[in-house]
Write a protein that holds these residues in place. Structure first.
Motif, PDB file in Angstrom:
ATOM      1  N   ALA A  38       0.832  -1.203   0.000  1.00 21.89           N
ATOM      2  CA  ALA A  38       0.000   0.000   0.000  1.00 21.89           C
ATOM      3  C   ALA A  38       0.869   1.256   0.000  1.00 21.89           C
ATOM      4  O   ALA A  38       2.054   1.211   0.327  1.00 21.89           O
ATOM      5  N   GLY A  39       0.241   2.339  -0.346  1.00 24.59           N
ATOM      6  CA  GLY A  39       0.936   3.623  -0.334  1.00 24.59           C
ATOM      7  C   GLY A  39       1.227   4.087   1.085  1.00 24.59           C
ATOM      8  O   GLY A  39       0.692   3.539   2.056  1.00 24.59           O
ATOM      9  N   PRO A  40       2.081   5.099   1.209  1.00 27.25           N
ATOM     10  CA  PRO A  40       2.442   5.624   2.535  1.00 27.25           C
ATOM     11  C   PRO A  40       1.209   6.065   3.329  1.00 27.25           C
ATOM     12  O   PRO A  40       0.270   6.631   2.779  1.00 27.25           O
ATOM     13  N   GLY A  41       1.217   5.750   4.605  1.00 22.74           N
ATOM     14  CA  GLY A  41       0.142   6.171   5.499  1.00 22.74           C
ATOM     15  C   GLY A  41      -1.112   5.324   5.436  1.00 22.74           C
ATOM     16  O   GLY A  41      -2.127   5.686   6.031  1.00 22.74           O
ATOM     17  N   ALA A  42      -1.055   4.190   4.740  1.00 21.82           N
ATOM     18  CA  ALA A  42      -2.245   3.339   4.628  1.00 21.82           C
ATOM     19  C   ALA A  42      -2.635   2.779   5.987  1.00 21.82           C
ATOM     20  O   ALA A  42      -1.783   2.518   6.831  1.00 21.82           O
ATOM     21  N   ASP A  43      -3.930   2.609   6.174  1.00 22.84           N
ATOM     22  CA  ASP A  43      -4.452   2.011   7.401  1.00 22.84           C
ATOM     23  C   ASP A  43      -3.967   0.566   7.503  1.00 22.84           C
ATOM     24  O   ASP A  43      -3.878  -0.138   6.499  1.00 22.84           O
ATOM     25  N   HIS A  44      -3.700   0.122   8.717  1.00 25.64           N
ATOM     26  CA  HIS A  44      -3.166  -1.223   8.933  1.00 25.64           C
ATOM     27  C   HIS A  44      -4.174  -2.330   8.612  1.00 25.64           C
ATOM     28  O   HIS A  44      -3.785  -3.443   8.284  1.00 25.64           O
ATOM     29  N   HIS A  45      -5.465  -2.030   8.680  1.00 28.18           N
ATOM     30  CA  HIS A  45      -6.457  -3.084   8.478  1.00 28.18           C
ATOM     31  C   HIS A  45      -7.549  -2.746   7.470  1.00 28.18           C
ATOM     32  O   HIS A  45      -8.305  -3.632   7.095  1.00 28.18           O
ATOM     33  N   ALA A  46      -7.667  -1.516   7.027  1.00 19.79           N
ATOM     34  CA  ALA A  46      -8.695  -1.147   6.049  1.00 19.79           C
ATOM     35  C   ALA A  46      -8.016  -0.986   4.699  1.00 19.79           C
ATOM     36  O   ALA A  46      -7.298  -0.026   4.464  1.00 19.79           O
ATOM     37  N   HIS A  47      -8.248  -1.960   3.797  1.00 19.97           N
ATOM     38  CA  HIS A  47      -7.558  -1.967   2.522  1.00 19.97           C
ATOM     39  C   HIS A  47      -8.535  -1.784   1.370  1.00 19.97           C
ATOM     40  O   HIS A  47      -9.655  -2.305   1.403  1.00 19.97           O
ATOM     41  N   HIS A  48      -8.105  -1.073   0.353  1.00 22.46           N
ATOM     42  CA  HIS A  48      -8.898  -0.857  -0.853  1.00 22.46           C
ATOM     43  C   HIS A  48      -9.130  -2.213  -1.531  1.00 22.46           C
ATOM     44  O   HIS A  48      -8.241  -3.072  -1.528  1.00 22.46           O
ATOM     45  N   PRO A  49     -10.304  -2.427  -2.102  1.00 27.10           N
ATOM     46  CA  PRO A  49     -10.590  -3.713  -2.758  1.00 27.10           C
ATOM     47  C   PRO A  49      -9.570  -4.111  -3.835  1.00 27.10           C
ATOM     48  O   PRO A  49      -9.234  -5.295  -3.958  1.00 27.10           O
ATOM     49  N   ALA A  50      -9.075  -3.159  -4.599  1.00 31.12           N
ATOM     50  CA  ALA A  50      -8.078  -3.493  -5.631  1.00 31.12           C
ATOM     51  C   ALA A  50      -6.795  -3.991  -4.982  1.00 31.12           C
ATOM     52  O   ALA A  50      -6.194  -4.971  -5.442  1.00 31.12           O
ATOM     53  N   LEU A  51      -6.375  -3.342  -3.905  1.00 26.45           N
ATOM     54  CA  LEU A  51      -5.179  -3.782  -3.190  1.00 26.45           C
ATOM     55  C   LEU A  51      -5.396  -5.193  -2.633  1.00 26.45           C
ATOM     56  O   LEU A  51      -4.523  -6.055  -2.749  1.00 26.45           O
ATOM     57  N   LEU A  52      -6.559  -5.436  -2.049  1.00 30.82           N
ATOM     58  CA  LEU A  52      -6.838  -6.763  -1.487  1.00 30.82           C
ATOM     59  C   LEU A  52      -6.778  -7.849  -2.561  1.00 30.82           C
ATOM     60  O   LEU A  52      -6.274  -8.942  -2.303  1.00 30.82           O
ATOM     61  N   ARG A  53      -7.259  -7.548  -3.738  1.00 32.24           N
ATOM     62  CA  ARG A  53      -7.216  -8.537  -4.823  1.00 32.24           C
ATOM     63  C   ARG A  53      -5.766  -8.887  -5.163  1.00 32.24           C
ATOM     64  O   ARG A  53      -5.418 -10.064  -5.301  1.00 32.24           O
ATOM     65  N   VAL A  54      -4.927  -7.873  -5.272  1.00 31.35           N
ATOM     66  CA  VAL A  54      -3.513  -8.091  -5.569  1.00 31.35           C
ATOM     67  C   VAL A  54      -2.852  -8.868  -4.433  1.00 31.35           C
ATOM     68  O   VAL A  54      -2.107  -9.829  -4.666  1.00 31.35           O
ATOM     69  N   VAL A  55      -3.147  -8.486  -3.204  1.00 30.41           N
ATOM     70  CA  VAL A  55      -2.520  -9.127  -2.044  1.00 30.41           C
ATOM     71  C   VAL A  55      -2.958 -10.586  -1.918  1.00 30.41           C
ATOM     72  O   VAL A  55      -2.142 -11.456  -1.599  1.00 30.41           O
ATOM     73  N   HIS A  56      -4.223 -10.872  -2.164  1.00 24.92           N
ATOM     74  CA  HIS A  56      -4.693 -12.263  -2.094  1.00 24.92           C
ATOM     75  C   HIS A  56      -3.968 -13.136  -3.111  1.00 24.92           C
ATOM     76  O   HIS A  56      -3.578 -14.267  -2.798  1.00 24.92           O
ATOM     77  N   ARG A  57      -3.760 -12.616  -4.308  1.00 29.97           N
ATOM     78  CA  ARG A  57      -3.036 -13.393  -5.321  1.00 29.97           C
ATOM     79  C   ARG A  57      -1.572 -13.574  -4.921  1.00 29.97           C
ATOM     80  O   ARG A  57      -1.002 -14.650  -5.094  1.00 29.97           O
TER      81      ARG A  57
END
Length: 146
Positions: A38-57
């Motif tokens: 994630a970009g700087p300052g991102a919340d530790h537990h609230a992630h954008h859906p696009a980021l979550l898709r990338v992270v799950h893969r």
């Protein structure tokens, strides 16, 4: 060895791993992976859906590769609520399952204090599954004292 760390949100799964993993071990933690991507300052537990898709893969790829190294390092994998198919896979790999559960009242307070309101539903599902015969706790101690 594969060590699968389960438990409800806010139970202390990451804290358990920080207390037990060695520097040479592999740690697969979705939240830490999301923060790293994630970009700087991102919340530790609230992630954008696009980021979550990338992270799950990325997580799936990391698990697949890490399983090839179980004979040389320990692999710690956080899997909050593994379903039957995943549990069977972990059993075939002779994984050790560690359930971190300091108790429902403590978990609910932590979620209220540190997580998004949507996590309350995940906590409810986790404890409902456990009462129906799902994962049994390995530890009931307060995770923050590890």
């Amino acid at each position: 060895m594969l060590i699968v760390v389960t438990g409800p949100p806010g139970a202390g799964k990451s804290s358990y791993i920080r207390a037990h993993a060695k520097p040479v071990d592999i740690v697969i933690d979705l939240d830490l992976m999301a923060l790293a991507m994630a970009g700087p300052g991102a919340d530790h537990h609230a992630h954008h859906p696009a980021l979550l898709r990338v992270v799950h893969r990325a997580r799936q790829a990391a698990i697949h590769e890490a399983e090839r190294h179980l004979d040389t390092v320990d692999v710690y994998l956080i899997h909050t609520m593994p379903q039957a198919k995943a549990r069977a896979h972990y059993k075939r790999l002779n994984a050790r399952i560690v359930t971190v559960d300091p108790g429902e009242a403590i978990v609910r307070q932590r979620v209220r204090d540190m997580r998004q309101p949507a996590m309350e539903a995940v906590v409810t599902r986790w404890y409902r599954d456990r009462r129906k015969g799902g994962s049994r706790p390995v530890t009931r101690q307060a995770s923050r004292t590890w």
